[in-house]
Design a protein around this motif. Sequence first.
Motif, PDB file in Angstrom:
ATOM      1  N   PRO A 128      52.105  38.472  53.752  1.00 31.68           N
ATOM      2  CA  PRO A 128      51.459  39.760  53.456  1.00 31.68           C
ATOM      3  C   PRO A 128      51.175  39.866  51.981  1.00 31.68           C
ATOM      4  O   PRO A 128      51.727  39.138  51.171  1.00 31.68           O
ATOM      5  N   SER A 129      50.318  40.800  51.627  1.00 31.67           N
ATOM      6  CA  SER A 129      50.032  41.076  50.225  1.00 31.67           C
ATOM      7  C   SER A 129      51.044  42.091  49.714  1.00 31.67           C
ATOM      8  O   SER A 129      51.094  43.209  50.171  1.00 31.67           O
ATOM      9  N   PHE A 130      51.905  41.634  48.766  1.00 27.13           N
ATOM     10  CA  PHE A 130      52.943  42.512  48.237  1.00 27.13           C
ATOM     11  C   PHE A 130      52.375  43.370  47.128  1.00 27.13           C
ATOM     12  O   PHE A 130      51.610  42.916  46.305  1.00 27.13           O
ATOM     13  N   ARG A 131      52.806  44.607  47.056  1.00 30.21           N
ATOM     14  CA  ARG A 131      52.367  45.526  46.015  1.00 30.21           C
ATOM     15  C   ARG A 131      53.584  46.213  45.404  1.00 30.21           C
ATOM     16  O   ARG A 131      54.470  46.680  46.124  1.00 30.21           O
ATOM     17  N   ARG A 132      53.634  46.259  44.096  1.00 31.93           N
ATOM     18  CA  ARG A 132      54.740  46.926  43.423  1.00 31.93           C
ATOM     19  C   ARG A 132      54.472  48.425  43.383  1.00 31.93           C
ATOM     20  O   ARG A 132      53.413  48.863  42.979  1.00 31.93           O
ATOM     21  N   GLN A 133      55.484  49.195  43.766  1.00 32.59           N
ATOM     22  CA  GLN A 133      55.311  50.642  43.848  1.00 32.59           C
ATOM     23  C   GLN A 133      55.923  51.383  42.668  1.00 32.59           C
ATOM     24  O   GLN A 133      55.507  52.470  42.321  1.00 32.59           O
ATOM     25  N   GLU A 142      59.577  40.558  41.899  1.00 35.96           N
ATOM     26  CA  GLU A 142      59.426  39.990  40.559  1.00 35.96           C
ATOM     27  C   GLU A 142      58.146  39.170  40.392  1.00 35.96           C
ATOM     28  O   GLU A 142      57.702  38.946  39.271  1.00 35.96           O
ATOM     29  N   PHE A 143      57.567  38.705  41.490  1.00 39.06           N
ATOM     30  CA  PHE A 143      56.390  37.856  41.404  1.00 39.06           C
ATOM     31  C   PHE A 143      55.091  38.599  41.688  1.00 39.06           C
ATOM     32  O   PHE A 143      54.028  37.989  41.726  1.00 39.06           O
ATOM     33  N   ASN A 144      55.170  39.898  41.926  1.00 44.22           N
ATOM     34  CA  ASN A 144      53.956  40.637  42.275  1.00 44.22           C
ATOM     35  C   ASN A 144      52.951  40.687  41.135  1.00 44.22           C
ATOM     36  O   ASN A 144      51.747  40.574  41.347  1.00 44.22           O
ATOM     37  N   TYR A 145      53.428  40.906  39.920  1.00 42.28           N
ATOM     38  CA  TYR A 145      52.562  41.037  38.768  1.00 42.28           C
ATOM     39  C   TYR A 145      53.193  40.331  37.584  1.00 42.28           C
ATOM     40  O   TYR A 145      54.310  39.840  37.656  1.00 42.28           O
ATOM     41  N   GLY A 146      52.461  40.281  36.496  1.00 44.56           N
ATOM     42  CA  GLY A 146      52.973  39.643  35.289  1.00 44.56           C
ATOM     43  C   GLY A 146      51.886  38.839  34.610  1.00 44.56           C
ATOM     44  O   GLY A 146      50.693  39.098  34.783  1.00 44.56           O
ATOM     45  N   VAL A 147      52.301  37.849  33.838  1.00 49.41           N
ATOM     46  CA  VAL A 147      51.380  36.966  33.133  1.00 49.41           C
ATOM     47  C   VAL A 147      51.758  35.517  33.435  1.00 49.41           C
ATOM     48  O   VAL A 147      52.929  35.137  33.316  1.00 49.41           O
ATOM     49  N   GLU A 148      50.779  34.733  33.844  1.00 51.40           N
ATOM     50  CA  GLU A 148      50.972  33.297  34.070  1.00 51.40           C
ATOM     51  C   GLU A 148      50.537  32.572  32.804  1.00 51.40           C
ATOM     52  O   GLU A 148      49.400  32.720  32.351  1.00 51.40           O
ATOM     53  N   PHE A 149      51.453  31.813  32.232  1.00 49.13           N
ATOM     54  CA  PHE A 149      51.177  31.054  31.008  1.00 49.13           C
ATOM     55  C   PHE A 149      51.139  29.574  31.363  1.00 49.13           C
ATOM     56  O   PHE A 149      52.157  28.984  31.717  1.00 49.13           O
ATOM     57  N   PHE A 175      46.795  34.220  31.928  1.00 40.59           N
ATOM     58  CA  PHE A 175      46.008  35.194  32.682  1.00 40.59           C
ATOM     59  C   PHE A 175      46.936  36.182  33.373  1.00 40.59           C
ATOM     60  O   PHE A 175      48.088  35.866  33.695  1.00 40.59           O
ATOM     61  N   SER A 176      46.427  37.388  33.585  1.00 39.71           N
ATOM     62  CA  SER A 176      47.196  38.415  34.281  1.00 39.71           C
ATOM     63  C   SER A 176      47.210  38.129  35.772  1.00 39.71           C
ATOM     64  O   SER A 176      46.198  37.741  36.356  1.00 39.71           O
ATOM     65  N   VAL A 177      48.356  38.333  36.374  1.00 44.48           N
ATOM     66  CA  VAL A 177      48.512  38.071  37.802  1.00 44.48           C
ATOM     67  C   VAL A 177      48.132  39.318  38.584  1.00 44.48           C
ATOM     68  O   VAL A 177      48.668  40.398  38.340  1.00 44.48           O
ATOM     69  N   ASP A 178      47.216  39.155  39.508  1.00 42.83           N
ATOM     70  CA  ASP A 178      46.785  40.250  40.353  1.00 42.83           C
ATOM     71  C   ASP A 178      46.196  39.681  41.624  1.00 42.83           C
ATOM     72  O   ASP A 178      45.088  39.160  41.603  1.00 42.83           O
TER      73      ASP A 178
END
Length: 284
Positions: A14-19, A175-182, A274-277
Amino acid sequence: MPLEALTSTAPSFPSFRRQNPTTLSCHVSFDVSGLNTRRNRTTKVTAGSKVESSSFTLEKKRKVVEHVCLLKAKKFLSDEDEKDMLDYLYTSQYQMRGIVAVSLGRISNDNVENYTHAVFMRFQTKEDVTRFYENPFYLKVLKEHVMPYCHDLVNVDYESEVEDDMIPIFRKGEEFNYGVEFVHLFAFDDSALGAPVEDALASLEKLKKEFPSLIVQSTQGSNFNLSSKEYTHAVVTRFRSSEAFEIFVGSTEYRDVWRSKFELITQKTLPIHFSVDPVGKEVM
């Protein structure tokens, strides 16, 4: 949970979303509003030089294979075509066996090679990566939804290790829903391959473990892609936010490791982030 039990059939996640906002606690506090204007989220990032707690403390490790693809989009790429390209790349995980995790997006920083987009995929084995490159569905995605909008790409593949548990392996959950991938690619001097490179990468890995409030996960390894040997090694690090990323790469500790371990043995380096989305909502 054993990985085999999770992948006996093609996974459909499923597509996880941070609330809720997330608070990461250390010593120095940074309040950021509108980090991601599309969600109007507010994230508090706090950081110190050393942190004792860690997200994943499991000692048992499992090998994984990481795939990095950097793309150079053509100048006329429209927002609609960009979304179409990223959607197809992201949802390809639901159409092909062996893909464990995907993150991708538009590169946020200027870079000397002028790459515009990045794709990160995780596989279980090297054989899965080989089958991925030959998969008819993937070849069709490249032909119809990627290369019409891009004029160049580079692939890097490497083997690494992560904690032997479902969340860190599949990169799913809060923890993996959003953030920055370097993504940091390296071309090391031939004379340094071996002990000097291993020492440099080990020093970087040790430093990252001291900042668990900033970093969710990091992997690194030697590029085994024989058709794309421009870079010898790669490091991929998931930061909790853009603030966490800026704190780490701007830290004295990181700069010291770079100067003392990497600078003299590196021919060429390509750092991008890049921003994770998650962009894919439907199976394409």
